[in-house]
Design an enzyme around this catalytic site. Structure first.
Site, PDB file in Angstrom:
ATOM      1  N   LYS A   1       8.754 -14.703  -7.722  1.00  0.00           N
ATOM      2  CA  LYS A   1       9.498 -15.634  -6.876  1.00  0.00           C
ATOM      3  C   LYS A   1       9.470 -15.200  -5.420  1.00  0.00           C
ATOM      4  O   LYS A   1       9.366 -16.028  -4.514  1.00  0.00           O
ATOM      5  CB  LYS A   1      10.950 -15.746  -7.350  1.00  0.00           C
ATOM      6  CG  LYS A   1      11.118 -16.514  -8.658  1.00  0.00           C
ATOM      7  CD  LYS A   1      12.593 -16.678  -9.013  1.00  0.00           C
ATOM      8  CE  LYS A   1      12.752 -17.431 -10.316  1.00  0.00           C
ATOM      9  NZ  LYS A   1      14.174 -17.616 -10.707  1.00  0.00           N
ATOM     10  N   GLY A   2       9.565 -13.899  -5.167  1.00  0.00           N
ATOM     11  CA  GLY A   2       9.625 -13.372  -3.805  1.00  0.00           C
ATOM     12  C   GLY A   2      10.987 -12.774  -3.546  1.00  0.00           C
ATOM     13  O   GLY A   2      12.011 -13.431  -3.741  1.00  0.00           O
ATOM     14  N   ALA A   3      10.992 -11.502  -3.099  1.00  0.00           N
ATOM     15  CA  ALA A   3      12.256 -10.779  -2.959  1.00  0.00           C
ATOM     16  C   ALA A   3      12.535 -10.300  -1.547  1.00  0.00           C
ATOM     17  O   ALA A   3      13.544  -9.643  -1.316  1.00  0.00           O
ATOM     18  CB  ALA A   3      12.271  -9.580  -3.914  1.00  0.00           C
TER      19      ALA A   3
ATOM     20  N   ARG B   1      -0.543 -12.500 -10.552  1.00  0.00           N
ATOM     21  CA  ARG B   1       0.842 -12.191 -10.898  1.00  0.00           C
ATOM     22  C   ARG B   1       1.736 -13.028  -9.987  1.00  0.00           C
ATOM     23  O   ARG B   1       1.742 -12.853  -8.764  1.00  0.00           O
ATOM     24  CB  ARG B   1       1.135 -10.706 -10.714  1.00  0.00           C
ATOM     25  CG  ARG B   1       2.593 -10.333 -11.007  1.00  0.00           C
ATOM     26  CD  ARG B   1       2.982  -9.078 -10.259  1.00  0.00           C
ATOM     27  NE  ARG B   1       2.611  -7.858 -10.951  1.00  0.00           N
ATOM     28  CZ  ARG B   1       2.372  -6.705 -10.340  1.00  0.00           C
ATOM     29  NH1 ARG B   1       2.415  -6.624  -9.020  1.00  0.00           N
ATOM     30  NH2 ARG B   1       2.056  -5.627 -11.034  1.00  0.00           N
TER      31      ARG B   1
ATOM     32  N   ASP C   1      -0.046  -5.311  -5.266  1.00  0.00           N
ATOM     33  CA  ASP C   1       1.293  -5.832  -5.004  1.00  0.00           C
ATOM     34  C   ASP C   1       1.288  -6.591  -3.679  1.00  0.00           C
ATOM     35  O   ASP C   1       0.473  -6.316  -2.794  1.00  0.00           O
ATOM     36  CB  ASP C   1       2.300  -4.690  -4.915  1.00  0.00           C
ATOM     37  CG  ASP C   1       2.596  -4.069  -6.269  1.00  0.00           C
ATOM     38  OD1 ASP C   1       2.352  -4.721  -7.295  1.00  0.00           O
ATOM     39  OD2 ASP C   1       3.073  -2.915  -6.296  1.00  0.00           O
TER      40      ASP C   1
ATOM     41  N   ARG D   1      16.475  -1.561  -4.195  1.00  0.00           N
ATOM     42  CA  ARG D   1      16.018  -2.947  -4.048  1.00  0.00           C
ATOM     43  C   ARG D   1      16.246  -3.743  -5.318  1.00  0.00           C
ATOM     44  O   ARG D   1      16.412  -4.957  -5.274  1.00  0.00           O
ATOM     45  CB  ARG D   1      14.542  -2.982  -3.628  1.00  0.00           C
ATOM     46  CG  ARG D   1      14.383  -2.997  -2.109  1.00  0.00           C
ATOM     47  CD  ARG D   1      12.980  -3.424  -1.718  1.00  0.00           C
ATOM     48  NE  ARG D   1      12.023  -2.409  -2.080  1.00  0.00           N
ATOM     49  CZ  ARG D   1      11.702  -1.372  -1.307  1.00  0.00           C
ATOM     50  NH1 ARG D   1      12.283  -1.231  -0.141  1.00  0.00           N
ATOM     51  NH2 ARG D   1      10.822  -0.484  -1.703  1.00  0.00           N
TER      52      ARG D   1
END
Length: 315
Positions: free
Chosen positions: A189-191, A186, A136, A295
């Site tokens: 978008k990015g959080a 993988r 991750d 989240r």
């Protein structure tokens, strides 16, 4: 939206709030939406159920930003039990791991040693599934170290994949190298609530960055190099665009997949399976469910409605 995300991240990182919420039987209903169980057997049962309707799973043991060696040891025990259980069940031996949950908060040497142990366990499992240790990607302060960790495992010929966040300004350069090496990537978008100097912040710009990254991952060069794109998205527009790119550039359905979160758009997930798009669900399990779950609310305020229904006993 950025302020909302920051608020949810603050809640997720509050030990006091986490303790209060996780001790509430009422709020435990909230966890059931996004978490596949409190222990390894429950997670394996959930993964088996998903397999029954042709969805694969990537299991994730809940916990992050851990600097306690005892807790890290527990995490390693849970992950190794998970790997063995997946192998024995004949499922994909596919787990996701955050560097900060297996030692990077102590040192990156400790983290590297632990992920090597996990990747070797993945490699030792029998079966014909897609077996991999997926790294991750956390906030931008550890992007470089996480990519270096991936490179180390790749050079050791261990089964490893890497998560890349499309909204970071550095991502296109990172993808160039990953494509050249035939990586399993993988793409998300990015959080995280990153600064404008590090990442694009507007929704339109994030979508544009994601599409640009997909063009790179589905290029003829990527296909020739053996890249395996994993699209971490719930956005049907992005999935449709990926399907178009795949068809246009000669990718077969078994050469890429979509990965969605357990509990998010379940009806759409089944629709993708019906369309014969390879689907994997990110399946978290464990006792520390609140930081992860809140989240999910931060990423999509619509999920707040489920929280409220859960609190009122109507989830």
């Amino acid at each position: 939206m950025l302020l909302w995300q920051k608020m949810m991240i603050l809640l997720a990182r509050s030990e006091r709030i986490t303790g209060l919420v996780q001790s509430s039987r009422l709020m435990a209903r909230f966890a059931g939406q996004f978490v596949g169980g409190g222990n390894v057997p429950e997670a394996l049962a959930c993964a088996t159920d998903l397999h029954g309707w042709d969805a694969a799973a990537s299991l994730f043991y809940l916990g992050e930003y851990v600097d306690d060696p005892v807790e890290i040891g527990l995490t390693m025990d849970q992950l190794q039990a998970c790997l063995a259980g997946l192998g024995n069940a004949g499922l994909d031996v596919h787990v996701s791991v955050d560097p900060t949950q297996v030692g990077s908060m102590i040192s990156w040497d400790v983290c590297r040693d632990n992920v090597i142990v996990l990747a070797r366990h993945v490699a030792e499992q029998a079966g014909t599934g897609r077996n991999v240790l997926m790294l991750d990607m956390e906030d931008s302060s550890v992007t470089g170290q996480t990519l270096a960790l991936y490179d180390h495992l790749r050079e050791a010929r261990l089964p490893v994949g890497i998560t890349v966040q499309a909204y970071l300004h550095r991502t296109q350069n990172d993808l160039t190298g990953l494509v050249a090496n035939g990586a399993m990537v993988r793409l998300v978008k990015g959080a995280f609530a990153e600064r404008a100097s590090v990442a694009v912040t507007g929704r339109v710009d994030r979508d544009t960055a994601y599409r640009k990254a997909m063009v790179t991952l589905f290029s003829p060069e990527a296909l020739a190099r053996g890249v395996y794109p994993v699209l971490g998205t719930h956005d049907h527009r992005m999935i449709d665009f990926a399907s178009h790119l795949a068809q246009e550039n000669g990718w077969s359905p078994d050469q890429w997949e979509v990965e969605m979160l357990l509990g998010v758009r379940p009806d759409f997930q089944r629709c993708l399976v019906e369309r014969e798009i390879s689907l994997r669900l990110y399946l978290p399990f464990g006792r520390d469910w609140f930081p992860y779950s809140i989240r999910r609310v931060g990423e999509n305020p619509k999920n707040l409605a489920f929280v409220l229904r859960s609190m009122m006993g109507r989830g």
